[in-house]
Design an enzyme around this catalytic site. Structure first.
Site, PDB file in Angstrom:
ATOM      1  N   ARG B   7       0.828  -1.209   0.000  1.00  0.00           N
ATOM      2  CA  ARG B   7       0.000   0.000   0.000  1.00  0.00           C
ATOM      3  C   ARG B   7       0.856   1.251   0.000  1.00  0.00           C
ATOM      4  O   ARG B   7       0.465   2.267  -0.557  1.00  0.00           O
ATOM      5  CB  ARG B   7      -1.009  -0.002   1.146  1.00  0.00           C
ATOM      6  CG  ARG B   7      -0.487  -0.427   2.477  1.00  0.00           C
ATOM      7  CD  ARG B   7      -1.616  -0.463   3.496  1.00  0.00           C
ATOM      8  NE  ARG B   7      -1.083  -0.887   4.780  1.00  0.00           N
ATOM      9  CZ  ARG B   7      -1.550  -0.503   5.954  1.00  0.00           C
ATOM     10  NH1 ARG B   7      -2.568   0.310   6.022  1.00  0.00           N
ATOM     11  NH2 ARG B   7      -1.003  -0.935   7.065  1.00  0.00           N
ATOM     12  N   SER B  34      -5.825   4.330   5.637  1.00  0.00           N
ATOM     13  CA  SER B  34      -5.646   2.875   5.589  1.00  0.00           C
ATOM     14  C   SER B  34      -5.066   2.427   4.257  1.00  0.00           C
ATOM     15  O   SER B  34      -4.180   1.579   4.217  1.00  0.00           O
ATOM     16  CB  SER B  34      -6.975   2.155   5.815  1.00  0.00           C
ATOM     17  OG  SER B  34      -7.690   2.710   6.885  1.00  0.00           O
ATOM     18  N   GLU B  55     -19.646   3.968  -0.237  1.00  0.00           N
ATOM     19  CA  GLU B  55     -18.941   3.306  -1.318  1.00  0.00           C
ATOM     20  C   GLU B  55     -19.719   3.322  -2.627  1.00  0.00           C
ATOM     21  O   GLU B  55     -19.164   3.576  -3.706  1.00  0.00           O
ATOM     22  CB  GLU B  55     -18.613   1.866  -0.913  1.00  0.00           C
ATOM     23  CG  GLU B  55     -17.555   1.743   0.180  1.00  0.00           C
ATOM     24  CD  GLU B  55     -18.042   2.132   1.584  1.00  0.00           C
ATOM     25  OE1 GLU B  55     -19.274   2.195   1.798  1.00  0.00           O
ATOM     26  OE2 GLU B  55     -17.196   2.365   2.459  1.00  0.00           O
ATOM     27  N   ASP B 113      -9.229  -7.940  11.467  1.00  0.00           N
ATOM     28  CA  ASP B 113     -10.614  -7.466  11.487  1.00  0.00           C
ATOM     29  C   ASP B 113     -11.621  -8.559  11.153  1.00  0.00           C
ATOM     30  O   ASP B 113     -12.823  -8.368  11.296  1.00  0.00           O
ATOM     31  CB  ASP B 113     -10.781  -6.274  10.550  1.00  0.00           C
ATOM     32  CG  ASP B 113     -10.246  -4.991  11.198  1.00  0.00           C
ATOM     33  OD1 ASP B 113     -10.502  -4.790  12.390  1.00  0.00           O
ATOM     34  OD2 ASP B 113      -9.562  -4.213  10.516  1.00  0.00           O
ATOM     35  N   ARG B 163      -2.835  -5.570   2.187  1.00  0.00           N
ATOM     36  CA  ARG B 163      -2.449  -4.742   3.325  1.00  0.00           C
ATOM     37  C   ARG B 163      -1.124  -5.225   3.918  1.00  0.00           C
ATOM     38  O   ARG B 163      -0.486  -4.529   4.693  1.00  0.00           O
ATOM     39  CB  ARG B 163      -3.543  -4.837   4.398  1.00  0.00           C
ATOM     40  CG  ARG B 163      -3.276  -4.015   5.626  1.00  0.00           C
ATOM     41  CD  ARG B 163      -4.328  -4.277   6.695  1.00  0.00           C
ATOM     42  NE  ARG B 163      -4.076  -3.444   7.855  1.00  0.00           N
ATOM     43  CZ  ARG B 163      -3.220  -3.756   8.815  1.00  0.00           C
ATOM     44  NH1 ARG B 163      -2.535  -4.876   8.749  1.00  0.00           N
ATOM     45  NH2 ARG B 163      -3.033  -2.939   9.846  1.00  0.00           N
TER      46      ARG B 163
HETATM   47  C1  LIG Z   1     -19.146   0.455   4.772  1.00  0.00           C
HETATM   48  C2  LIG Z   1     -17.850   0.609   5.464  1.00  0.00           C
HETATM   49  N1  LIG Z   1     -16.947   1.478   4.958  1.00  0.00           N
HETATM   50  C3  LIG Z   1     -15.751   1.629   5.561  1.00  0.00           C
HETATM   51  C4  LIG Z   1     -15.432   0.920   6.674  1.00  0.00           C
HETATM   52  C5  LIG Z   1     -14.089   1.096   7.360  1.00  0.00           C
HETATM   53  N2  LIG Z   1     -14.303   1.823   8.618  1.00  0.00           N
HETATM   54  C6  LIG Z   1     -14.377   1.185   9.796  1.00  0.00           C
HETATM   55  S1  LIG Z   1     -14.776   2.194  11.060  1.00  0.00           S
HETATM   56  C7  LIG Z   1     -14.833   3.544  10.016  1.00  0.00           C
HETATM   57  C8  LIG Z   1     -15.174   4.888  10.545  1.00  0.00           C
HETATM   58  C9  LIG Z   1     -16.462   4.853  11.269  1.00  0.00           C
HETATM   59  O1  LIG Z   1     -16.805   6.118  11.753  1.00  0.00           O
HETATM   60  P1  LIG Z   1     -18.047   6.271  12.697  1.00  0.00           P
HETATM   61  O2  LIG Z   1     -19.228   5.610  12.083  1.00  0.00           O
HETATM   62  O3  LIG Z   1     -18.189   7.704  13.002  1.00  0.00           O
HETATM   63  O4  LIG Z   1     -17.665   5.413  13.959  1.00  0.00           O
HETATM   64  P2  LIG Z   1     -16.930   5.873  15.305  1.00  0.00           P
HETATM   65  O5  LIG Z   1     -16.412   7.250  15.126  1.00  0.00           O
HETATM   66  O6  LIG Z   1     -17.969   5.817  16.324  1.00  0.00           O
HETATM   67  O7  LIG Z   1     -15.844   4.883  15.544  1.00  0.00           O
HETATM   68  C10 LIG Z   1     -14.540   3.159   8.706  1.00  0.00           C
HETATM   69  C11 LIG Z   1     -14.495   4.067   7.577  1.00  0.00           C
HETATM   70  C12 LIG Z   1     -16.392   0.017   7.154  1.00  0.00           C
HETATM   71  N3  LIG Z   1     -16.151  -0.740   8.243  1.00  0.00           N
HETATM   72  N4  LIG Z   1     -17.582  -0.111   6.543  1.00  0.00           N
END
Ligand SMILES: Cc1ncc(C[n+]2csc(CCOP(=O)(O)OP(=O)(O)O)c2C)c(N)n1
Lengths: 277, 315
Positions: B7, B34, B55, B113, B163
């Protein structure tokens, strides 16, 4: 509506503190996980699992149980800790999180972990699934209530709003969405990455009753959960204003602590802060 | 072997590609740090679009960029492109828009994960799309070499980026061409055909097998579609036995593509190394997860011996 006793509030706050320590310890031990969003939901999870939800650890698949979906599945360290303390599985099992053959997966897995209602990890699914659970409850004349805990970043995904449309159309008063509105997502502040405001108005426009609370104030959480049960004409969205990384000063409001484990020194400092030392 | 990061190589090369080509834009769905599009974001903030966690919307927005003559690189986790399959089918593949889909955290490289984040059916689904080219580099060097070609290529491409930090297989003189397989090492008894992070495991297996008197030809397939059928046929003719090796379900991936090609052209014994039609699980590290789910060097060796025996039995 009943007024909650000081004793209950104190007990639940103590539990929230315990969940924070456990979650952080799990993340530290594994060297992986999501501290920020796990810490921001500690009071909400404590309120649900140690007071509000009708659940029975002896019968995880009891038909009448309330349903809880952690739609922001990456915060599962806090959920696992709560399930363990609530007796769904032995507390010692928390140390196996993420090991090969462990029942505790990196994200919640309904087939592996007792008490996990639905498998999550990729964001956005919870609300539409919750709507399905609620429609089914109606058809089956069952009284369970369904709770879906959402991230604010998660609320950017289109499917979330598809679920909201369904809940609105069918006036699913047996559905409560709780948004952990900590204003930080993976890459930065939510209001910069993809703003949600006006957020309350959005939920209202989707036919939800909206209750705004401080998501770290136990009394407000309990009251809002009770209030949602009194609303019989529409679903409820509880917008819980929270702090990502709550309780650990150097993690608070920092996207850099979204998905990174603390090292030994950082963990020691964090734990001391959480214990109030 | 020296290790390097897919990456990081991707993120840095993307900056180089965009420096040369002002039409390159980058879209990402809240996983910039990431998948390392953050290098690009720093260098070209005006051509960088972080759309948050959406997405499906991101893919269609990229399609708009492509319709306007730009070259959008769309970034999310490989597993999350599954959420956008219809957008990809209709608006990218069918409409043949010049969209570059970059699937980060591919395979089981996001070991920590768990199965939601693993991507073990992306090759199967992407490969089934008419018009879509599917690329899976073997190491950081190949990422660096392939990315400029992906940018220049006129048409939609899906590129898989691990990754993991894995051993470097190639050096800077490595030559690549989209659609052309790479003969990494020649041999007579069995051909190991690998892609992605499994190529270095093929080389490890080949070394051990040679000590046991089995001489392996090793092929790297960095372009899974269009598949280099002539190199595969040549290998089948030469060694009479083939093992496919991939970090993917054995259904629909590289092994399936090879089986289809061999079935049409020159059937020989084929053994497929990959994940055996199951979801994997969470693990503490990448390598042990590969080992646990049937992609160990030992699994390649066993498969090679089986293919070799089957060949002898056939004669
Ligand atoms: C559909 C999707 N896109 C991207 C991710 C990668 N990802 C995991 S957590 C996250 C951020 C989440 O933010 P939020 O919903 O505000 O959660 P919090 O701040 O409470 O951790 C992302 C982008 C994912 N898990 N699912």
């Amino acid at each position: 509506m009943v007024s909650h006793s000081e004793k209950l509030i104190n007990e639940l706050n103590d539990m929230a503190k315990q969940l924070r320590i456990d979650a952080l310890e799990m993340i530290h031990r594994r060297g992986q996980g999501h501290p920020g969003g796990s810490l921001s939901i500690a009071e909400i999870i404590a309120a649900l699992f140690f007071h509000h939800l009708r659940i029975d650890p002896m019968r995880p698949d009891w038909e009448e149980r309330d349903r809880f979906i952690l739609s922001k599945g990456h915060a599962c360290a806090t959920l696992y800790a709560a399930l363990a303390h609530r007796g769904f599985f032995p507390i010692e099992e928390l140390t196996n999180w993420g090991h090969l053959n462990s029942r505790l997966q990196g994200h919640p897995d309904r087939l592996k972990t007792a008490g996990v209602e639905m498998t999550t990890g990729f964001l956005g699914h919870g609300l539409a699934i919750g709507a399905g659970l609620c429609l089914a409850a109606r058809l089956k004349k069952m009284n369970y209530h369904t709770y879906v805990l959402l991230g604010d970043g998660e609320c950017q995904s289109g499917i979330l709003w598809e679920g909201a449309l369904t809940a609105g159309k069918y006036r699913l008063s047996n559905l409560t969405a709780i948004v952990d509105y900590n204003d930080v997502q993976l890459d930065g502040p939510v209001h910069e990455i993809m703003p949600l405001e006006p957020f309350v108005e959005k939920w209202k426009a989707f036919s939800f009753a909206v209750i705004e609370i401080n998501g770290h104030n136990m009394r407000e959480i309990l009251d809002s959960l009770d209030m949602a049960l009194q609303i019989h004409t529409k679903p409820t969205a509880i917008i819980a204003h929270t702090t990502k990384g709550k309780g650990v000063s150097f993690m608070e409001n920092k996207a850099s602590w979204h998905g990174r484990a603390p090292n030994d020194e950082q963990f020691a400092r964090a734990k001391a802060e959480l214990l109030g030392r | 072997m020296e290790k390097s990061s897919f990456r990081k190589a991707f993120g840095k090369t993307l900056v180089e590609v965009a420096t040369k080509n002002p039409n390159v834009v980058v879209l990402v769905a809240d996983v910039s740090s990431s998948v390392m599009t953050n290098y690009f974001a720093e260098k070209f903030p005006e051509r960088f679009f972080n759309l948050g966690i959406q997405e499906a919307g991101m893919v269609d927005t990229a399609v708009g960029f492509a319709l306007a003559g730009m070259i959008p690189f769309v970034n999310t986790f490989a597993g999350l492109f599954l959420r956008t399959m219809e957008q990809i089918r209709t608006c990218v593949a069918y409409a043949k828009t010049n969209v570059k889909l970059i699937g980060g955290y591919a395979g089981v490289s996001d070991f920590k994960d768990g199965p939601t984040h693993h991507s073990i059916i992306d090759i199967a689904t992407m490969r089934a799309m008419p018009n879509l080219t599917v690329v899976a580099p073997a190491d950081a060097v190949e990422v660096k070499k392939l990315l400029p070609l992906v940018a220049e290529y006129d048409g939609p491409v899906y590129m898989r980026i691990s990754r993991a930090d894995t051993p470097v297989v190639f050096n800077d003189n490595h030559k690549v061409k989209i659609g052309k397989g790479v003969l990494v090492q020649d041999g007579n008894d069995v051909t190991l055909i690998g892609s992605g992070v499994m190529v270095y495991r093929c080389l490890k297996a080949a070394k051990i097998l040679s000590k046991e008197g089995i001489s392996c030809r090793v092929i790297n397939i960095h372009t899974i579609k269009p598949l280099d059928a002539s190199l595969i046929k040549e290998s089948a003719e030469k060694t009479g036995a083939i093992v496919s090796v991939e970090e993917h379900s054995i259904i629909g991936g590289l092994g399936a593509a090879i089986a289809e090609a061999l079935g049409n052209m020159y059937p020989v014994p084929l053994e497929r190394v990959g994940i055996a039609d199951t979801f994997a699980e969470t693990a503490l590290d990448f390598e042990s997860l590969l080992d646990h789910y049937g992609m160990a060097v030992e699994d390649i060796i066993k498969s090679a011996k089986r293919a070799f025996e089957r060949k002898k039995g056939k004669k």
